[in-house]
Motif scaffolding. Structure first.
Motif, PDB file in Angstrom:
ATOM      1  N   GLY A  65       0.789  -1.220   0.000  1.00 25.81           N
ATOM      2  CA  GLY A  65       0.000   0.000   0.000  1.00 25.81           C
ATOM      3  C   GLY A  65       0.823   1.273   0.000  1.00 25.81           C
ATOM      4  O   GLY A  65       0.279   2.371  -0.184  1.00 25.81           O
ATOM      5  N   ARG A  66       2.120   1.154   0.227  1.00 30.91           N
ATOM      6  CA  ARG A  66       2.995   2.337   0.243  1.00 30.91           C
ATOM      7  C   ARG A  66       4.019   2.320  -0.887  1.00 30.91           C
ATOM      8  O   ARG A  66       4.393   3.373  -1.402  1.00 30.91           O
ATOM      9  N   PHE A  67       4.484   1.136  -1.258  1.00 31.12           N
ATOM     10  CA  PHE A  67       5.500   1.001  -2.290  1.00 31.12           C
ATOM     11  C   PHE A  67       4.885   0.377  -3.537  1.00 31.12           C
ATOM     12  O   PHE A  67       3.976  -0.461  -3.440  1.00 31.12           O
ATOM     13  N   THR A  68       5.409   0.766  -4.681  1.00 33.63           N
ATOM     14  CA  THR A  68       4.965   0.194  -5.952  1.00 33.63           C
ATOM     15  C   THR A  68       6.180  -0.172  -6.787  1.00 33.63           C
ATOM     16  O   THR A  68       7.042   0.677  -7.042  1.00 33.63           O
ATOM     17  N   ILE A  69       6.232  -1.423  -7.210  1.00 38.73           N
ATOM     18  CA  ILE A  69       7.311  -1.886  -8.071  1.00 38.73           C
ATOM     19  C   ILE A  69       6.793  -1.970  -9.493  1.00 38.73           C
ATOM     20  O   ILE A  69       5.628  -2.320  -9.736  1.00 38.73           O
TER      21      ILE A  69
END
Length: 115
Positions: A65-69
């Motif tokens: 919910g905070r990081f996106t790869i």
């Protein structure tokens, strides 16, 4: 020879955003999985996120919910967009790729979350 070069680390305030990128170079035709790990002082290296060639993603619970790869197969680059950063995210971040059943690692980039 496969080489990974990370960029984008730095100092950010709590609640802030930061983006990392990692470009692969060398004789590479088709990269399988790509991902990010991190290692905080005194702790073991841990998974942050991975992404398959088919764009299936997997995240550590602590960053969901905070990081996106994401990845760009043409550019042979993997990205990590980080938001709502907190001091517990402080670590050296390493990118990794799996290619022809070998794991390759970048040199790491420091991310520091502090006011």
């Amino acid at each position: 020879q496969v080489r990974l070069v990370e960029s984008g680390g730095g100092l950010v305030q709590p609640g802030g955003r930061l983006g990392l990128s990692c470009a692969a170079s060398g004789t590479i035709f088709r990269i399988d999985s790509m991902g990010w790990y991190r290692q905080a002082p005194g702790k073991q290296r841990e998974l942050v996120a991975t992404i398959t060639r088919g764009d299936n993603t997997n995240y550590a619970d602590s960053v969901k919910g905070r990081f996106t790869i994401s990845r760009d197969n043409f550019k042979k680059t993997v990205y990590l967009q980080m938001s709502s950063l907190n001091p517990e995210d402080t670590a050296v971040y390493y990118c990794t790729i799996q290619y022809l059943n070998h794991d390759y690692w970048g040199q790491g980039t420091q991310v520091t979350v502090s006011s």
